[in-house]
Design a protein around this motif. Structure first.
Motif, PDB file in Angstrom:
ATOM      1  N   ALA A  43      25.587  34.849   0.025  1.00  0.00           N
ATOM      2  CA  ALA A  43      25.728  35.978   0.955  1.00  0.00           C
ATOM      3  C   ALA A  43      25.534  37.303   0.216  1.00  0.00           C
ATOM      4  O   ALA A  43      24.894  38.232   0.733  1.00  0.00           O
ATOM      5  CB  ALA A  43      27.099  35.941   1.622  1.00  0.00           C
ATOM      6  N   ASP A  62      22.138  41.062   9.838  1.00  0.00           N
ATOM      7  CA  ASP A  62      23.050  39.932   9.595  1.00  0.00           C
ATOM      8  C   ASP A  62      22.366  38.583   9.840  1.00  0.00           C
ATOM      9  O   ASP A  62      22.498  37.648   9.041  1.00  0.00           O
ATOM     10  CB  ASP A  62      24.268  40.091  10.519  1.00  0.00           C
ATOM     11  CG  ASP A  62      25.400  39.160  10.138  1.00  0.00           C
ATOM     12  OD1 ASP A  62      25.471  38.772   8.949  1.00  0.00           O
ATOM     13  OD2 ASP A  62      26.204  38.811  11.019  1.00  0.00           O
ATOM     14  N   ALA A  78      21.907  35.660   7.130  1.00  0.00           N
ATOM     15  CA  ALA A  78      22.546  34.357   7.328  1.00  0.00           C
ATOM     16  C   ALA A  78      21.529  33.233   7.249  1.00  0.00           C
ATOM     17  O   ALA A  78      21.768  32.203   6.598  1.00  0.00           O
ATOM     18  CB  ALA A  78      23.264  34.323   8.667  1.00  0.00           C
ATOM     19  N   TRP A 107      29.949  32.568   1.262  1.00  0.00           N
ATOM     20  CA  TRP A 107      30.655  33.489   0.357  1.00  0.00           C
ATOM     21  C   TRP A 107      31.211  32.744  -0.861  1.00  0.00           C
ATOM     22  O   TRP A 107      31.956  33.325  -1.654  1.00  0.00           O
ATOM     23  CB  TRP A 107      31.810  34.187   1.079  1.00  0.00           C
ATOM     24  CG  TRP A 107      31.382  35.207   2.088  1.00  0.00           C
ATOM     25  CD1 TRP A 107      31.554  35.148   3.433  1.00  0.00           C
ATOM     26  CD2 TRP A 107      30.697  36.444   1.836  1.00  0.00           C
ATOM     27  NE1 TRP A 107      31.018  36.268   4.039  1.00  0.00           N
ATOM     28  CE2 TRP A 107      30.492  37.080   3.087  1.00  0.00           C
ATOM     29  CE3 TRP A 107      30.236  37.075   0.676  1.00  0.00           C
ATOM     30  CZ2 TRP A 107      29.852  38.303   3.211  1.00  0.00           C
ATOM     31  CZ3 TRP A 107      29.607  38.304   0.806  1.00  0.00           C
ATOM     32  CH2 TRP A 107      29.424  38.907   2.050  1.00  0.00           C
ATOM     33  N   ILE A 112      26.364  35.830   8.858  1.00  0.00           N
ATOM     34  CA  ILE A 112      27.031  35.328   7.655  1.00  0.00           C
ATOM     35  C   ILE A 112      28.459  34.918   7.979  1.00  0.00           C
ATOM     36  O   ILE A 112      28.906  33.815   7.629  1.00  0.00           O
ATOM     37  CB  ILE A 112      27.027  36.399   6.549  1.00  0.00           C
ATOM     38  CG1 ILE A 112      25.615  36.608   6.004  1.00  0.00           C
ATOM     39  CG2 ILE A 112      28.006  36.034   5.432  1.00  0.00           C
ATOM     40  CD1 ILE A 112      25.143  35.622   4.977  1.00  0.00           C
ATOM     41  N   ASP A 113      29.200  35.794   8.667  1.00  0.00           N
ATOM     42  CA  ASP A 113      30.601  35.471   8.935  1.00  0.00           C
ATOM     43  C   ASP A 113      30.734  34.301   9.911  1.00  0.00           C
ATOM     44  O   ASP A 113      31.671  33.517   9.820  1.00  0.00           O
ATOM     45  CB  ASP A 113      31.348  36.703   9.456  1.00  0.00           C
ATOM     46  CG  ASP A 113      31.561  37.711   8.336  1.00  0.00           C
ATOM     47  OD1 ASP A 113      31.437  37.314   7.167  1.00  0.00           O
ATOM     48  OD2 ASP A 113      31.826  38.890   8.630  1.00  0.00           O
ATOM     49  N   HIS A 114      29.783  34.182  10.807  1.00  0.00           N
ATOM     50  CA  HIS A 114      29.751  33.039  11.725  1.00  0.00           C
ATOM     51  C   HIS A 114      29.701  31.730  10.908  1.00  0.00           C
ATOM     52  O   HIS A 114      30.466  30.792  11.143  1.00  0.00           O
ATOM     53  CB  HIS A 114      28.503  33.167  12.613  1.00  0.00           C
ATOM     54  CG  HIS A 114      28.279  32.022  13.548  1.00  0.00           C
ATOM     55  ND1 HIS A 114      28.376  32.148  14.907  1.00  0.00           N
ATOM     56  CD2 HIS A 114      27.957  30.724  13.318  1.00  0.00           C
ATOM     57  CE1 HIS A 114      28.134  30.989  15.473  1.00  0.00           C
ATOM     58  NE2 HIS A 114      27.870  30.105  14.523  1.00  0.00           N
ATOM     59  N   GLU A 147      30.402  31.387   7.681  1.00  0.00           N
ATOM     60  CA  GLU A 147      31.584  31.278   6.821  1.00  0.00           C
ATOM     61  C   GLU A 147      32.790  30.770   7.618  1.00  0.00           C
ATOM     62  O   GLU A 147      33.593  29.982   7.120  1.00  0.00           O
ATOM     63  CB  GLU A 147      31.893  32.644   6.188  1.00  0.00           C
ATOM     64  CG  GLU A 147      33.071  32.648   5.216  1.00  0.00           C
ATOM     65  CD  GLU A 147      32.780  31.961   3.872  1.00  0.00           C
ATOM     66  OE1 GLU A 147      31.624  31.603   3.594  1.00  0.00           O
ATOM     67  OE2 GLU A 147      33.752  31.766   3.107  1.00  0.00           O
ATOM     68  N   ARG A 148      32.905  31.212   8.863  1.00  0.00           N
ATOM     69  CA  ARG A 148      34.036  30.764   9.691  1.00  0.00           C
ATOM     70  C   ARG A 148      33.962  29.255   9.944  1.00  0.00           C
ATOM     71  O   ARG A 148      34.978  28.570   9.953  1.00  0.00           O
ATOM     72  CB  ARG A 148      34.091  31.543  11.011  1.00  0.00           C
ATOM     73  CG  ARG A 148      34.970  32.788  10.910  1.00  0.00           C
ATOM     74  CD  ARG A 148      35.288  33.354  12.290  1.00  0.00           C
ATOM     75  NE  ARG A 148      34.133  34.034  12.853  1.00  0.00           N
ATOM     76  CZ  ARG A 148      33.838  35.311  12.634  1.00  0.00           C
ATOM     77  NH1 ARG A 148      34.634  36.050  11.888  1.00  0.00           N
ATOM     78  NH2 ARG A 148      32.778  35.857  13.163  1.00  0.00           N
ATOM     79  N   ASP A 200      35.217  27.802   6.824  1.00  0.00           N
ATOM     80  CA  ASP A 200      36.675  28.012   6.708  1.00  0.00           C
ATOM     81  C   ASP A 200      37.443  26.970   7.503  1.00  0.00           C
ATOM     82  O   ASP A 200      38.434  26.424   7.044  1.00  0.00           O
ATOM     83  CB  ASP A 200      37.049  29.393   7.246  1.00  0.00           C
ATOM     84  CG  ASP A 200      37.033  30.439   6.151  1.00  0.00           C
ATOM     85  OD1 ASP A 200      36.948  30.044   4.972  1.00  0.00           O
ATOM     86  OD2 ASP A 200      37.080  31.630   6.479  1.00  0.00           O
TER      87      ASP A 200
END
Ligand SMILES: Cc1cc2nc3c(=O)[nH]c(=O)nc-3n(C[C@H](O)[C@H](O)[C@H](O)COP(=O)(O)OP(=O)(O)OC[C@H]3O[C@@H](n4cnc5c(N)ncnc54)[C@H](O)[C@@H]3O)c2cc1C
Length: 493
Positions: A172, A182, A186, A201, A349-351, A353-354, A357
């Motif tokens: 990332a 973004d 991603a 990440w 990216i956060d999508h 990463e979630r 997670d």
């Protein structure tokens, strides 16, 4: 019949190793647990663009029936609330399309592609050598070291500095230094997480990303090539090259133990009780299986068994095959050519990463990161990250629901579906933890540390015992690299 070498496990790497040993005049037997060889290639649809070109030439795989198709599109990145972004084999064409998304990203893309190629070229050289012994030098190690030093010197000074900086980076961050959008970040970074237990990440995902483009024409978007008659045709071509060179293949032959006498290997025992003798056993299965299950604990010793037991094999990828009654209609896709490569659902990216997670804490994300290909009226979807024992129906439903967001109506066109969770991949293909790369490609299990420090040179704990599958350097994927490197070392011995 007596054999010079037994290859235990007939995945594509085992077959490559067998073919090369047979071509060097050795009498080789391949023993494979399933009814056909090919390993994962026999059961799931995958792209084969990472296959080493030199291996295709050396084994004359085209003469043995291999035909590769390389669509002009590499990857289509689906977006939420915007038209998909196409990544073509031609970076200039990709930049033209990116201009509609972001002028800055369009300008950056060809430079980023060139940058990835320079760094990946070095990793391509790294993939071909046998990792050096880190405890003591040997002549072979110096030659490998010299080759590596030459490859490193070929990098300009900026790229050389950049290589050592980039490898441990999170993909990332690596991609984020170049692109603003973004969805573009991603789509490019997610390749460093595919088949792994790492999110974008996570440290070291840049190494995975670059390794995916090493030794092939992948560049920033990664390679996309298919065996025209399906991935099993690749395995059939390698098997044909092996048998033409004199190797014998036995299927439905499950190895249960490696036989050791007087401190060295002398064959394998099958689950049926049959024993087959040979002074060399090359294992195409994962290293944890070999060292903790096949090798007598007395031969392995408690320390090695403990270390082998700690090889990280957290399978986190599921495959969902959807047979469709008609072609899917993706929003913003008016040209079927756009669907001829890899179709990626990684909208941010956060999508992504979630989704990682959620798995990290033992759950299954409602919004998995997906990579799919379409062939013969079916869609083959890789879903990342899926817990080992997830309910296959729940995984199938989630994948279809995610696809519905991009291809409304696709759910009602699913005529049939098959779901393989990590637990089912483990059961059907005999892989510890269901990890499709045989061992996690983290930096702690990379190069001289793959599968563990001290055993990265294809030779395992006992003279005559070798590792030739994806758990060995340079790792997983359809490359043939571990099989080819292992054959070289076996012949050298
Ligand atoms: C769903 C999915 C999609 C993929 N997509 C891609 C892709 O698009 N591109 C890519 O590059 N890579 C892809 N991969 C990864 C790639 O397929 C693997 O990394 C690679 O094929 C592994 O090859 P291998 O020869 O090392 O091992 P395997 O294919 O795992 O072969 C091991 C063999 O050992 C046999 N075996 C196991 N136990 C025993 C026993 N006790 N006795 C005898 N034989 C035994 C198995 O049956 C198998 O044939 C994908 C993997 C999966 C699961």
């Amino acid at each position: 019949m007596s054999y010079d070498a037994i290859v235990a496990g007939g995945g594509h790497n085992g077959l490559v190793c067998a073919a090369l040993l047979a071509r060097a005049g050795r009498r080789v037997l391949v023993v494979e647990r399933r009814e056909r060889t090919g390993g994962i290639l026999d059961g799931v649809v995958s792209t084969v663009g990472r296959l080493r070109p030199a291996l295709v030439a050396e084994l004359e795989l085209e003469r043995h029936g291999l035909e590769l198709a390389r669509p002009p599109i590499r990857m289509l990145a689906l977006r939420e609330g915007g038209a998909p972004v196409a990544f073509w084999a031609d970076p200039g064409r990709t930049a033209e399309g990116l201009a509609a998304v972001s002028g800055a990203d369009a300008t950056a893309y060809p430079r980023f592609d060139a940058h990835v190629r320079v760094l990946a070229r070095f990793l391509g050289e790294l993939a071909e050598i046998t990792p050096p012994r880190l405890d003591a030098g040997a002549l072979g190690d110096w030659q490998a070291g010299l080759r590596l030093a030459r490859a490193y010197r070929r990098l300009d000074s900026r790229s050389a500095r950049e290589l050592t900086r980039a490898l441990p980076m999170a993909a990332a961050d690596f991609v984020g230094e170049w692109f603003a959008t973004d969805a573009v970040r991603a789509a490019l970074a997610a390749r460093g997480s595919l088949f792994t237990a790492m999110g974008p990440w996570s440290a070291g995902t840049t190494a995975v990303l670059l390794a995916d483009s090493a030794g092939n024409d992948g560049g920033a978007a990664g390679q996309t090539a298919f065996a025209t008659s399906g991935p099993a045709a690749l395995a059939a071509a390698i098997e044909s090259a092996a048998t033409a060179a004199g190797a014998t293949i036995r299927t439905r032959a499950e190895v249960a133990r490696v036989l050791v006498r007087g401190g060295r290997v002398h064959g394998v025992a099958l689950a049926s009780g049959e024993e087959i003798e040979a002074p060399v056993v090359a294992c195409g299965v994962d290293p944890k299986t070999v060292l903790t299950r096949w090798l007598d604990p007395e031969e392995a010793g408690p320390r090695l068994r403990w270390r082998a037991g700690n090889i990280r094999t957290p399978g986190a990828t599921a495959v969902v095959d959807l047979r469709l009654s008609g072609p899917p209609a993706f929003s913003g896709v008016d040209d079927p050519q756009l669907l001829a490569g890899r179709i990626v659902v990684a909208p941010g990216i956060d999508h992504v990463e979630r989704a990682f997670d959620c798995w990290k804490y033992g759950g299954l994300s409602e919004r998995p990161y997906l990579e799919a290909t379409i062939s013969d009226g079916s869609m083959h979807v890789l879903a990342q990250w899926v817990p080992h024992d997830a309910d296959p129906d729940a995984v199938g439903d989630l994948v279809v629901a995610e696809l519905e967001r991009h291809a409304p109506g696709i759910g009602s066109s699913v005529a049939d579906r098959r779901v393989l969770t990590p637990a089912l991949i483990e059961r059907d293909f005999g892989l510890s933890g269901g990890h499709v790369y045989h061992a996690e490609p983290g930096l702690d299990q990379f190069f001289a540390w793959r599968p563990v420090l001290g055993l990265a040179r294809y030779r395992l704990a006992v003279p005559g015992l070798y590792l030739c599958g994806s758990g060995a350097h340079p790792g997983g994927g359809v490359t043939g690299g571990p099989g080819q490197n292992a054959a070289r070392e076996i012949l050298a011995d």
